[in-house]
Structures are given as structure tokens and as C-alpha cells.
Scaffold this motif. Structure first.
Motif, PDB file in Angstrom:
ATOM      1  N   MET A   1      -9.593   4.699  75.041  1.00  0.00           N
ATOM      2  CA  MET A   1      -9.554   3.517  74.103  1.00  0.00           C
ATOM      3  C   MET A   1      -7.885   3.011  74.190  1.00  0.00           C
ATOM      4  SD  MET A   1     -11.929   2.053  72.459  1.00  0.00           S
ATOM      5  CE  MET A   1     -13.223   3.204  71.737  1.00  0.00           C
TER       6      MET A   1
ATOM      7  N   ARG B   1      -9.512  -4.007  70.698  1.00  0.00           N
ATOM      8  CA  ARG B   1      -9.850  -2.678  71.285  1.00  0.00           C
ATOM      9  C   ARG B   1     -10.828  -2.549  72.578  1.00  0.00           C
ATOM     10  NH1 ARG B   1     -11.611   0.667  66.374  1.00  0.00           N
ATOM     11  NH2 ARG B   1      -9.308   1.419  66.386  1.00  0.00           N
TER      12      ARG B   1
ATOM     13  N   PHE C   1     -12.250  -0.335  75.773  1.00  0.00           N
ATOM     14  CA  PHE C   1     -12.885   1.289  75.953  1.00  0.00           C
ATOM     15  C   PHE C   1     -12.961   1.157  77.507  1.00  0.00           C
ATOM     16  CE2 PHE C   1     -16.666   3.961  77.030  1.00  0.00           C
ATOM     17  CZ  PHE C   1     -16.076   5.247  76.686  1.00  0.00           C
TER      18      PHE C   1
ATOM     19  N   SER D   1     -14.729   4.044  80.339  1.00  0.00           N
ATOM     20  CA  SER D   1     -15.562   5.405  80.244  1.00  0.00           C
ATOM     21  C   SER D   1     -14.976   6.473  81.211  1.00  0.00           C
ATOM     22  CB  SER D   1     -16.872   5.140  80.604  1.00  0.00           C
ATOM     23  OG  SER D   1     -17.004   4.686  81.944  1.00  0.00           O
TER      24      SER D   1
ATOM     25  N   ILE E   1     -17.658   8.882  70.002  1.00  0.00           N
ATOM     26  CA  ILE E   1     -16.646   7.700  70.179  1.00  0.00           C
ATOM     27  C   ILE E   1     -17.173   6.586  69.347  1.00  0.00           C
ATOM     28  CG2 ILE E   1     -15.837   6.166  71.751  1.00  0.00           C
ATOM     29  CD1 ILE E   1     -16.225   8.404  73.884  1.00  0.00           C
TER      30      ILE E   1
ATOM     31  N   ILE F   1     -15.427  -2.787  69.301  1.00  0.00           N
ATOM     32  CA  ILE F   1     -14.905  -2.784  70.324  1.00  0.00           C
ATOM     33  C   ILE F   1     -14.965  -4.009  71.339  1.00  0.00           C
ATOM     34  CG2 ILE F   1     -15.149  -1.823  72.723  1.00  0.00           C
ATOM     35  CD1 ILE F   1     -15.943   0.906  71.131  1.00  0.00           C
TER      36      ILE F   1
ATOM     37  N   ALA G   1     -15.961  -3.049  76.675  1.00  0.00           N
ATOM     38  CA  ALA G   1     -16.247  -1.630  77.326  1.00  0.00           C
ATOM     39  C   ALA G   1     -16.326  -1.854  78.896  1.00  0.00           C
ATOM     40  CB  ALA G   1     -17.580  -1.221  76.811  1.00  0.00           C
TER      41      ALA G   1
END
Length: 361
Positions: A228, A235, A237, A239, A251, A260, A263
Motif C-alpha cells: 500500500m 492511497r 494498492f 496486490s 487489508i 483507496i 487498486a
């Protein structure tokens, strides 16, 4: 065989040893001589030997593994990017250049034209090799999720050795990097859920993933992870490579104080034979929902054929699975700039292009 191995020794790296290994053995995620996942995970989930599985993967014929024509891509001048603009550029597979709040981060870069110790295995798709290491700009932070060949590539990281401020990685990767000549003080490593405050602007959290590691015969001597990236503005992310698992809900809970924004989730190289360690596109869509991400961008596809599904299936299935989801699906071309602060930026379904397939799908 011995000649081949001796010529490739450097690329294989080395495992943790001595005092460093003793430090790693203190990790709660390291048991009985190897790192373990948070839940029971089988690398091979069907009743067949690993040798048989690899034989079938390497030599059996599967339809449409590679695109019939070169994939479309954009040759953005990465060195001319305004560092004060918040953006990312996908370089294919999981390799991503990310700029946030004046920081330039390079994730799992594989610029070489193949993802293996030898050039004739796992070759890149036609049209996806427009970048070379000489095209890379100065990098603040190099981020490595695990030590598989399609994420930790010897020639690329070797080129970057003296051109990055620091490397952020999970436990054990240090052994490879130091073996390849990286200065120890440049390597910032962490166990799962460790927060690495790299400077006054950026914090990087090492997060659990459901996968495995290893570059040759021994597996799981180094840790695998997601990350992260947190600043006051964003923010984001990533994986890493991961099967679907309970860690995603944890998470989401741990980072529920702030949305978030994006992603970056692996979507490709899945197979029923190894369903614990890679996600199917429908699971990727579910993870985007679990994380309550504003935007979701798939990685781990579009450059190499490391499984038996067709090259475009991950995009087709994720596009369908993302209908009516709360997140925006982001599907840029390789090299196309994605502006993080522009919610109205649109992207084509380029994998359907008649220039690739000869006809609309």
C-alpha cells in the motif's frame, strides 16, 4: 547442463544465509525452513505431479495463447514526464511506473523481452517490447513484490542498481539484491504489515499476498507481498501475485480510514491447476469491491503467456465482471499515461481491436 547453469548463476541470485537467515527465521510467517501463507495454499491444486504440469504447460498446444498481430502500444517519453504530475504508465505485465506527490516509483520492472532465465521461454508478445532500460527515467523507489522471473528481472534491476534511491521489498529479497551488487543501505525490507516510512511524504506498507517464491529449485526462502502506497493525497494498492484469500478483507479493514484511490490487481496467468496462487478475473472484481477502491486497474497480463488461457481472456472476463461495480475499470494501453486526478479519463477496449484480431469479437 553444467555449462548452462554456470553461465546463469548470477541471474538465479542466492538464498538468505548466516546471520541474515537467522533474522528471517524470527518472522512469524517463517516456519519449518520456509515462508508460509496465512491460510493453507497449494501451488498445484489438482492431482498431478509438478513435472507433468510443467511438461504440459511448456509443450502442449493451447489456442490463442498469443495475439495473432502486434498489440497496440504508446511510446511515451518517460524521461520527459512532469514529475509533479500524479500519473502512472503501464509497461506491460506487472511493470508499472507510478508518480505520486513528486515521488517516482517503479514496480516489478521486467523490461527484457522474456520472463525466464533463457530467452527462448516466456517470450513477450509482439508489440509489447517498445521500451528498453535506456528509456527509464531516474527512479526514487524501486519496489519488488517477490523473486519470480516475471517480477524480479536481473538485467533490469542491474541497470537500475546505481540509479535508484532505495529498493522496497519483502524479507529475503535482500539476499538477491546484495548478491547482484546493491548497497545494503539502499535496501528497505519488511515483513507483512510492516510500515516503511521512506520519507516525509510517502509511506509504503508491506502487505500479505497468497503466493509462493523461488528462482530455481528451492521455494519459499524469500517472502512474497503486496503493497500500500500512502501519501496525504493518495492511497494506492498493489496486490503483487496473489490468489484470492481472507487477507483482502483484513487489508480493507486495516485501511478503512481513507478511500483507496486505485487498486492495481493481478489479473492473468490463472488456471484451475493453480487456483490458490492466482486469481480468476471474477475474483479480481470481487477484490475491487472488498477494498472499496475508486478505480481498479488489472496487471499481470497483456505481455507474456504464463498460463493456458487465451491472451485476451483476462480482459474480456474482467470487463464483464466489472459491470455495475462501484469502481471504475482502468484499461490503458502499454505506455499510455493514466492521470490519477482525472476521473473522466476514458480507455478503449483495445483487446477487441480488429487490428489485432482481424475482426470484432
Amino acid at each position: 547442463m553444467s555449462l548452462f547453469l554456470s553461465s546463469c548463476t548470477a541471474e538465479f541470485g542466492t538464498q538468505p544465509k548466516g546471520e541474515y537467515l537467522k533474522k528471517i527465521e524470527q518472522s512469524p510467517n517463517y516456519r519449518d525452513g520456509e515462508f508460509r501463507n496465512l491460510e493453507e495454499t497449494a501451488v498445484m491444486t489438482r492431482e498431478q505431479s509438478k513435472i507433468a504440469a510443467w511438461w504440459n504447460f511448456l509443450f502442449a498446444k493451447y489456442p490463442n495463447l498469443e495475439p495473432p498481430k502486434p498489440l497496440p502500444a504508446v511510446k511515451t517519453d518517460l524521461k520527459e514526464l512532469n514529475k509533479n504530475e500524479d500519473l502512472l504508465v503501464w509497461l506491460g505485465h506487472s511493470s508499472t511506473l507510478l508518480q505520486i506527490n513528486g515521488k517516482r516509483i517503479l514496480i516489478d520492472p521486467v523490461i527484457e523481452n522474456y520472463a525466464s532465465p533463457v530467452s527462448f521461454i516466456n517470450k513477450a508478445f509482439s508489440g509489447t517490447t517498445l521500451y528498453t532500460v535506456d528509456d527509464l527515467p531516474n527512479i526514487d523507489y524501486l519496489v519488488i513484490s517477490h523473486d519470480h522471473w516475471d517480477h524480479l528481472e536481473y538485467s533490469t534491476v542491474g541497470f537500475l542498481k546505481d540509479k535508484v534511491k532505495a529498493v522496497i521489498c519483502p524479507l529475503g529479497i535482500r539476499s538477491h539484491l546484495e548478491y547482484w551488487g546493491f548497497s545494503p543501505e539502499k535496501i528497505l525490507e519488511g515483513d507483512w504489515n510492516d510500515h516503511i516510512k521512506v520519507d516525509d511524504i510517502l509511506e509504503i506498507t508491506v502487505l500479505p499476498a497468497r503466493h509462493f517464491s523461488g528462482r530455481f529449485l528451492s521455494a519459499n526462502k524469500t517472502l512474497w507481498s503486496g503493497f500500500m502506497f500512502t501519501t496525504k493525497t493518495y492511497r494506492i494498492f498493489y496486490s503483487g501475485d496473489s490468489g484470492f484469500g481472507k487477507h483482502f478483507k483484513k487489508i480493507a479493514k486495516d485501511f478503512s480510514d481513507k478511500k483507496i484511490d486505485l487498486a492495481l490487481i493481478e489479473n492473468g496467468q490463472y488456471n484451475e491447476n493453480w487456483k490458490d496462487i492466482h486469481m480468476f478475473p471474477e475474483e479480481v472484481a470481487e477484490v475491487g469491491t472488498i477494498l472499496k477502491a475508486k478505480k481498479l486497474m488489472p496487471l499481470h497480463s497483456g505481455r507474456f503467456a504464463l498460463s493456458t488461457h487465451s491472451w485476451n481472456e483476462p480482459f474480456i472476463r474482467l470487463d464483464k465482471a466489472s459491470l455495475n461495480k462501484d469502481y471504475q475499470l482502468i484499461t490503458p494501453l502499454i505506455g499510455q499515461i493514466v492521470y490519477l486526478d482525472k476521473d473522466n479519463q476514458t480507455f478503449s477496449k483495445w483487446w477487441e481491436s480488429s487490428s489485432i484480431n482481424g475482426q470484432k469479437q
